[in-house]
Scaffold this motif. Structure first.
Motif, PDB file in Angstrom:
ATOM      1  N   VAL A  31       9.207  28.116 -47.257  1.00  0.00           N
ATOM      2  CA  VAL A  31       9.310  29.260 -46.705  1.00  0.00           C
ATOM      3  C   VAL A  31       7.795  30.200 -47.000  1.00  0.00           C
ATOM      4  O   VAL A  31       7.594  30.417 -47.930  1.00  0.00           O
ATOM      5  CB  VAL A  31      10.394  30.261 -47.438  1.00  0.00           C
ATOM      6  N   ALA A  48      14.212  34.323 -34.283  1.00  0.00           N
ATOM      7  CA  ALA A  48      13.719  32.903 -34.609  1.00  0.00           C
ATOM      8  C   ALA A  48      13.951  32.195 -33.305  1.00  0.00           C
ATOM      9  O   ALA A  48      14.760  32.290 -32.508  1.00  0.00           O
ATOM     10  CB  ALA A  48      14.364  32.533 -35.831  1.00  0.00           C
ATOM     11  N   ASP A  56      19.919  26.775 -37.966  1.00  0.00           N
ATOM     12  CA  ASP A  56      18.827  28.079 -38.068  1.00  0.00           C
ATOM     13  C   ASP A  56      19.475  29.140 -38.903  1.00  0.00           C
ATOM     14  O   ASP A  56      18.607  29.891 -39.541  1.00  0.00           O
ATOM     15  CB  ASP A  56      18.596  28.246 -36.761  1.00  0.00           C
ATOM     16  N   SER A  63      16.735  32.105 -46.636  1.00  0.00           N
ATOM     17  CA  SER A  63      15.336  32.149 -46.999  1.00  0.00           C
ATOM     18  C   SER A  63      14.858  33.478 -47.190  1.00  0.00           C
ATOM     19  O   SER A  63      13.952  33.768 -47.896  1.00  0.00           O
ATOM     20  CB  SER A  63      14.551  31.628 -45.604  1.00  0.00           C
ATOM     21  N   CYS A 174      10.286  34.908 -36.734  1.00  0.00           N
ATOM     22  CA  CYS A 174      10.423  34.020 -37.879  1.00  0.00           C
ATOM     23  C   CYS A 174      10.418  32.577 -37.094  1.00  0.00           C
ATOM     24  O   CYS A 174      11.114  32.165 -36.042  1.00  0.00           O
ATOM     25  CB  CYS A 174      11.627  33.966 -38.601  1.00  0.00           C
ATOM     26  N   ILE A 176      10.962  28.496 -37.009  1.00  0.00           N
ATOM     27  CA  ILE A 176      11.535  27.678 -37.837  1.00  0.00           C
ATOM     28  C   ILE A 176      10.829  25.996 -37.204  1.00  0.00           C
ATOM     29  O   ILE A 176      10.894  25.866 -36.027  1.00  0.00           O
ATOM     30  CB  ILE A 176      13.031  27.654 -37.817  1.00  0.00           C
ATOM     31  N   VAL A 190       9.732  27.276 -42.693  1.00  0.00           N
ATOM     32  CA  VAL A 190      10.263  28.657 -42.213  1.00  0.00           C
ATOM     33  C   VAL A 190       9.213  29.740 -42.435  1.00  0.00           C
ATOM     34  O   VAL A 190       8.811  29.965 -43.431  1.00  0.00           O
ATOM     35  CB  VAL A 190      11.419  29.266 -42.981  1.00  0.00           C
TER      36      VAL A 190
END
Length: 275
Positions: A31, A48, A56, A63, A174, A176, A190
């Motif tokens: 992360v 995200a 997810d 996180s 964010c 991923i 992440v």
């Protein structure tokens, strides 16, 4: 800074469960950028990319450090609610908000006005709300075009609070990245990017009445940030070639963090796109 809704007791349990499940199914979860996340009490929309369905959301909840945000309000398609399944229980216990999708209803008519009002109220008290602007989960080498919902919510929030000079709202993007999504114990990256901050004073272009081009422009900026932190490629073949090039560039034994590795692979992908 304090603010936002209180944390339901079930959220504590769900978060612990998420962490336990993720440790079983994934190898290393790295992360990055948690210092970028706006602190509790600041209205925040967490966006995200969406390539792995329920996982997810689990990753985002697990996180985000507890000291930064005590609660992340999730959203999910309404058809996942009200069933006697583990998945249904999981998302409902986490305080997830149901969103109706046109393709899930025969007549194509949906009404999310009540849901949007709840999300708006949550933002105005300082909560963090999670949205996946691609609109659906799909296992594909390239990101889908983003829906404009996030930008429209920001516009609505600013317009509702146009007379409050202290009101601010953030978009926390964010990215991923699953290194081998189809394999058990895959590594995952992440990455939380620097947030976008909006106020009625600084962003009059987003106040109603507004030109829709401003909504499209903000949506494009969100897409750019999400894409820049993951492997966004026109084909799986190009990703494989970029990973091969990375192994040649940084041979076995080279010390490199997972984040740096992803960024090098992405650099090769962008170079091969131009070629």
């Amino acid at each position: 800074m304090q603010g936002g809704s209180d944390t339901p007791w079930s959220y504590f349990l769900i978060r612990l469960l998420f962490k336990f499940v993720l440790k079983i199914f994934y190898g290393t979860i790295v992360v990055e950028g948690t210092e970028n996340i706006p602190e509790r009490g600041k209205p925040c929309i967490v966006c995200a990319n969406h390539s792995n369905s329920l996982t997810d959301a689990l990753l985002l909840v697990a996180s985000i450090p507890w000291k930064r945000r005590n609660l992340l309000r999730l959203t999910a398609k309404s058809t996942q609610f009200g069933k006697k399944t583990f998945t249904s229980w999981l998302i409902e216990s986490a305080g997830t908000v149901p969103l109706q999708r046109r393709k899930d209803f025969e007549n194509g008519q949906v009404d999310n006005s009540g849901v949007m009002e709840k999300l708006m109220e949550a933002l105005e008290v300082g909560d963090a709300v999670c949205l996946f602007p691609e609109g659906m989960s799909r296992y594909h080498p390239t990101m889908a075009p983003l829906k404009t919902g996030v930008a429209r919510i920001v516009s609505d929030a600013l317009s509702r609070n146009r007379d409050n000079p202290d009101f601010e709202i953030f978009i926390q993007t964010c990215s991923i990245t699953y290194m081998h999504r189809q394999h058990f114990r895959s590594d995952v990256l992440v990455t939380f990017h620097p947030p976008m901050r909006f106020t009625p004073k600084d962003n009059p272009e987003l106040l109603t009445p507004l030109e829709y081009d401003n909504i499209r422009s903000l949506t494009a900026k969100i897409h750019q940030q999400l894409s820049a932190g993951t492997l966004d490629s026109p084909s799986w073949k190009l990703i494989r070639i970029a990973k091969l090039a990375t192994r040649i560039y940084a041979p076995l034994g080279t010390e490199m963090s997972l984040g740096d590795y992803v960024r090098v692979v992405r650099t090769f992908i962008e170079a091969f796109k131009l070629a």
